[in-house]
Design a protein around this motif. Structure first.
Motif, PDB file in Angstrom:
ATOM      1  N   GLN A 145       0.818  -1.215   0.000  1.00  0.00           N
ATOM      2  CA  GLN A 145       0.000   0.000   0.000  1.00  0.00           C
ATOM      3  C   GLN A 145       0.851   1.264   0.000  1.00  0.00           C
ATOM      4  O   GLN A 145       0.332   2.366  -0.242  1.00  0.00           O
ATOM      5  CB  GLN A 145      -0.919  -0.006   1.209  1.00  0.00           C
ATOM      6  N   VAL A 146       2.151   1.120   0.272  1.00  0.00           N
ATOM      7  CA  VAL A 146       3.084   2.242   0.268  1.00  0.00           C
ATOM      8  C   VAL A 146       4.159   1.986  -0.777  1.00  0.00           C
ATOM      9  O   VAL A 146       4.775   0.922  -0.797  1.00  0.00           O
ATOM     10  CB  VAL A 146       3.727   2.459   1.647  1.00  0.00           C
ATOM     11  N   GLN A 147       4.378   2.964  -1.625  1.00  0.00           N
ATOM     12  CA  GLN A 147       5.436   2.919  -2.619  1.00  0.00           C
ATOM     13  C   GLN A 147       6.425   4.044  -2.334  1.00  0.00           C
ATOM     14  O   GLN A 147       6.020   5.167  -2.030  1.00  0.00           O
ATOM     15  CB  GLN A 147       4.878   3.062  -4.033  1.00  0.00           C
ATOM     16  N   LEU A 148       7.707   3.738  -2.439  1.00  0.00           N
ATOM     17  CA  LEU A 148       8.764   4.678  -2.109  1.00  0.00           C
ATOM     18  C   LEU A 148       9.719   4.809  -3.281  1.00  0.00           C
ATOM     19  O   LEU A 148      10.183   3.802  -3.817  1.00  0.00           O
ATOM     20  CB  LEU A 148       9.538   4.201  -0.874  1.00  0.00           C
ATOM     21  N   VAL A 149      10.034   6.045  -3.659  1.00  0.00           N
ATOM     22  CA  VAL A 149      10.928   6.312  -4.768  1.00  0.00           C
ATOM     23  C   VAL A 149      11.975   7.322  -4.329  1.00  0.00           C
ATOM     24  O   VAL A 149      11.649   8.462  -4.000  1.00  0.00           O
ATOM     25  CB  VAL A 149      10.173   6.841  -5.997  1.00  0.00           C
ATOM     26  N   GLU A 150      13.245   6.899  -4.352  1.00  0.00           N
ATOM     27  CA  GLU A 150      14.344   7.762  -3.940  1.00  0.00           C
ATOM     28  C   GLU A 150      14.895   8.556  -5.114  1.00  0.00           C
ATOM     29  O   GLU A 150      14.803   8.131  -6.267  1.00  0.00           O
ATOM     30  CB  GLU A 150      15.491   6.936  -3.337  1.00  0.00           C
ATOM     31  N   SER A 151      15.518   9.680  -4.784  1.00  0.00           N
ATOM     32  CA  SER A 151      16.237  10.462  -5.768  1.00  0.00           C
ATOM     33  C   SER A 151      17.293  11.286  -5.047  1.00  0.00           C
ATOM     34  O   SER A 151      17.253  11.429  -3.826  1.00  0.00           O
ATOM     35  CB  SER A 151      15.307  11.369  -6.568  1.00  0.00           C
ATOM     36  N   GLY A 152      18.235  11.831  -5.804  1.00  0.00           N
ATOM     37  CA  GLY A 152      19.224  12.734  -5.249  1.00  0.00           C
ATOM     38  C   GLY A 152      20.608  12.163  -5.076  1.00  0.00           C
ATOM     39  O   GLY A 152      21.533  12.890  -4.705  1.00  0.00           O
ATOM     40  N   GLY A 153      20.773  10.883  -5.328  1.00  0.00           N
ATOM     41  CA  GLY A 153      22.093  10.296  -5.224  1.00  0.00           C
ATOM     42  C   GLY A 153      23.008  10.783  -6.329  1.00  0.00           C
ATOM     43  O   GLY A 153      22.570  11.372  -7.319  1.00  0.00           O
ATOM     44  N   GLY A 154      24.288  10.548  -6.149  1.00  0.00           N
ATOM     45  CA  GLY A 154      25.251  10.968  -7.144  1.00  0.00           C
ATOM     46  C   GLY A 154      26.659  10.886  -6.614  1.00  0.00           C
ATOM     47  O   GLY A 154      26.924  10.263  -5.587  1.00  0.00           O
ATOM     48  N   LEU A 155      27.556  11.527  -7.334  1.00  0.00           N
ATOM     49  CA  LEU A 155      28.970  11.554  -6.992  1.00  0.00           C
ATOM     50  C   LEU A 155      29.318  12.880  -6.340  1.00  0.00           C
ATOM     51  O   LEU A 155      28.968  13.942  -6.858  1.00  0.00           O
ATOM     52  CB  LEU A 155      29.813  11.350  -8.250  1.00  0.00           C
ATOM     53  N   VAL A 156      30.011  12.813  -5.224  1.00  0.00           N
ATOM     54  CA  VAL A 156      30.411  14.014  -4.504  1.00  0.00           C
ATOM     55  C   VAL A 156      31.787  13.795  -3.896  1.00  0.00           C
ATOM     56  O   VAL A 156      32.153  12.668  -3.550  1.00  0.00           O
ATOM     57  CB  VAL A 156      29.364  14.376  -3.421  1.00  0.00           C
ATOM     58  N   GLN A 157      32.554  14.856  -3.775  1.00  0.00           N
ATOM     59  CA  GLN A 157      33.856  14.768  -3.137  1.00  0.00           C
ATOM     60  C   GLN A 157      33.717  14.731  -1.626  1.00  0.00           C
ATOM     61  O   GLN A 157      32.740  15.231  -1.059  1.00  0.00           O
ATOM     62  CB  GLN A 157      34.730  15.953  -3.534  1.00  0.00           C
ATOM     63  N   ALA A 158      34.693  14.122  -0.977  1.00  0.00           N
ATOM     64  CA  ALA A 158      34.708  14.102   0.481  1.00  0.00           C
ATOM     65  C   ALA A 158      34.599  15.517   1.029  1.00  0.00           C
ATOM     66  O   ALA A 158      35.234  16.448   0.536  1.00  0.00           O
ATOM     67  CB  ALA A 158      35.972  13.431   0.984  1.00  0.00           C
ATOM     68  N   LYS A 171      13.774   1.364  -4.032  1.00  0.00           N
ATOM     69  CA  LYS A 171      14.738   0.602  -4.825  1.00  0.00           C
ATOM     70  C   LYS A 171      16.171   1.066  -4.620  1.00  0.00           C
ATOM     71  O   LYS A 171      17.098   0.370  -5.030  1.00  0.00           O
ATOM     72  CB  LYS A 171      14.375   0.683  -6.305  1.00  0.00           C
ATOM     73  N   GLY A 172      16.375   2.206  -4.012  1.00  0.00           N
ATOM     74  CA  GLY A 172      17.698   2.677  -3.679  1.00  0.00           C
ATOM     75  C   GLY A 172      18.231   3.729  -4.631  1.00  0.00           C
ATOM     76  O   GLY A 172      17.850   3.787  -5.795  1.00  0.00           O
ATOM     77  N   THR A 173      19.122   4.561  -4.116  1.00  0.00           N
ATOM     78  CA  THR A 173      19.834   5.542  -4.912  1.00  0.00           C
ATOM     79  C   THR A 173      21.299   5.527  -4.483  1.00  0.00           C
ATOM     80  O   THR A 173      21.611   5.478  -3.296  1.00  0.00           O
ATOM     81  CB  THR A 173      19.214   6.948  -4.765  1.00  0.00           C
ATOM     82  N   LEU A 174      22.196   5.534  -5.449  1.00  0.00           N
ATOM     83  CA  LEU A 174      23.618   5.366  -5.171  1.00  0.00           C
ATOM     84  C   LEU A 174      24.266   6.691  -4.815  1.00  0.00           C
ATOM     85  O   LEU A 174      24.138   7.681  -5.542  1.00  0.00           O
ATOM     86  CB  LEU A 174      24.320   4.751  -6.379  1.00  0.00           C
ATOM     87  N   VAL A 175      24.982   6.682  -3.702  1.00  0.00           N
ATOM     88  CA  VAL A 175      25.801   7.810  -3.279  1.00  0.00           C
ATOM     89  C   VAL A 175      27.253   7.369  -3.307  1.00  0.00           C
ATOM     90  O   VAL A 175      27.617   6.382  -2.657  1.00  0.00           O
ATOM     91  CB  VAL A 175      25.419   8.293  -1.870  1.00  0.00           C
ATOM     92  N   THR A 176      28.071   8.078  -4.055  1.00  0.00           N
ATOM     93  CA  THR A 176      29.489   7.778  -4.143  1.00  0.00           C
ATOM     94  C   THR A 176      30.281   8.991  -3.685  1.00  0.00           C
ATOM     95  O   THR A 176      30.130  10.084  -4.237  1.00  0.00           O
ATOM     96  CB  THR A 176      29.894   7.407  -5.575  1.00  0.00           C
ATOM     97  N   VAL A 177      31.111   8.790  -2.683  1.00  0.00           N
ATOM     98  CA  VAL A 177      31.932   9.861  -2.130  1.00  0.00           C
ATOM     99  C   VAL A 177      33.380   9.571  -2.481  1.00  0.00           C
ATOM    100  O   VAL A 177      33.934   8.549  -2.080  1.00  0.00           O
ATOM    101  CB  VAL A 177      31.759   9.982  -0.610  1.00  0.00           C
ATOM    102  N   SER A 178      33.987  10.463  -3.219  1.00  0.00           N
ATOM    103  CA  SER A 178      35.358  10.287  -3.657  1.00  0.00           C
ATOM    104  C   SER A 178      36.310  11.044  -2.751  1.00  0.00           C
ATOM    105  O   SER A 178      35.943  12.032  -2.110  1.00  0.00           O
ATOM    106  CB  SER A 178      35.526  10.758  -5.101  1.00  0.00           C
ATOM    107  N   SER A 179      37.542  10.589  -2.709  1.00  0.00           N
ATOM    108  CA  SER A 179      38.578  11.239  -1.916  1.00  0.00           C
ATOM    109  C   SER A 179      39.695  11.779  -2.783  1.00  0.00           C
ATOM    110  O   SER A 179      40.528  12.543  -2.335  1.00  0.00           O
ATOM    111  CB  SER A 179      39.137  10.278  -0.877  1.00  0.00           C
ATOM    112  N   TYR A 234      21.623   4.009  -0.901  1.00  0.00           N
ATOM    113  CA  TYR A 234      20.753   4.471   0.171  1.00  0.00           C
ATOM    114  C   TYR A 234      19.318   4.105  -0.166  1.00  0.00           C
ATOM    115  O   TYR A 234      18.818   4.440  -1.241  1.00  0.00           O
ATOM    116  CB  TYR A 234      20.898   5.980   0.366  1.00  0.00           C
ATOM    117  N   TYR A 235      18.676   3.423   0.773  1.00  0.00           N
ATOM    118  CA  TYR A 235      17.323   2.929   0.579  1.00  0.00           C
ATOM    119  C   TYR A 235      16.348   3.664   1.484  1.00  0.00           C
ATOM    120  O   TYR A 235      16.547   3.729   2.700  1.00  0.00           O
ATOM    121  CB  TYR A 235      17.237   1.438   0.907  1.00  0.00           C
ATOM    122  N   CYS A 236      15.324   4.192   0.900  1.00  0.00           N
ATOM    123  CA  CYS A 236      14.221   4.721   1.675  1.00  0.00           C
ATOM    124  C   CYS A 236      13.435   3.562   2.272  1.00  0.00           C
ATOM    125  O   CYS A 236      13.341   2.486   1.674  1.00  0.00           O
ATOM    126  CB  CYS A 236      13.327   5.574   0.783  1.00  0.00           C
TER     127      CYS A 236
END
Length: 124
Positions: free
Chosen positions: A1-14, A116-124, A94-96
């Motif tokens: 009865q509940v559906q969840l959709v993530e957004s906003g993930g991406g690549l970011v520097q430390a 379903k998840g959104t990928l967050v990648t943090v680079s150094s 990251y999963y809601c």
């Protein structure tokens, strides 16, 4: 009865920031507490943060406390995760999540609905 959709993930520097969003739908969505888990490659899915369905009370993992902030906009049925001072070990999918019971929000077994998840990648 509940559906969840993530957004906003991406690549970011430390040291950088991202804001994740999770849009929820379903006529009973306000009966659920909402929040976030994350799963790094080869690791178990772990609790990040949760907020009560009506807002107010929040709960954070020690690893993100003081860096991440969870919030909720009930008018938009959306929960947010503001992620600051990101570290490479924050890299994960990251999963809601939605949980009917506050007592189980920190456990994967207690989650009633997953995004379903959104990928967050943090680079150094």
């Amino acid at each position: 009865q509940v559906q969840l959709v993530e957004s906003g993930g991406g690549l970011v520097q430390a040291g950088g920031s991202l804001r994740l969003s999770c849009a929820a739908s379903g006529r009973t969505v306000t009966n659920y507490h909402m929040g976030w888990f994350r799963q790094a490659p080869g690791k178990e899915r772990e609790f990040v943060a949760f907020i009560k369905w009506s807002g107010g009370s929040t709960r954070y993992a020690d690893s993100v406390k003081d860096r991440f902030t969870i919030s909720r906009d009930n008018a938009k049925n959306t929960v947010y995760l503001q992620m600051n001072s990101l570290k490479p070990d924050d890299t994960a999918v990251y999963y809601c999540a939605a949980d009917r019971l506050w007592s189980t929000v920190a456990t994967t077994s207690g989650v009633d609905y997953w995004g379903k998840g959104t990928l967050v990648t943090v680079s150094s």
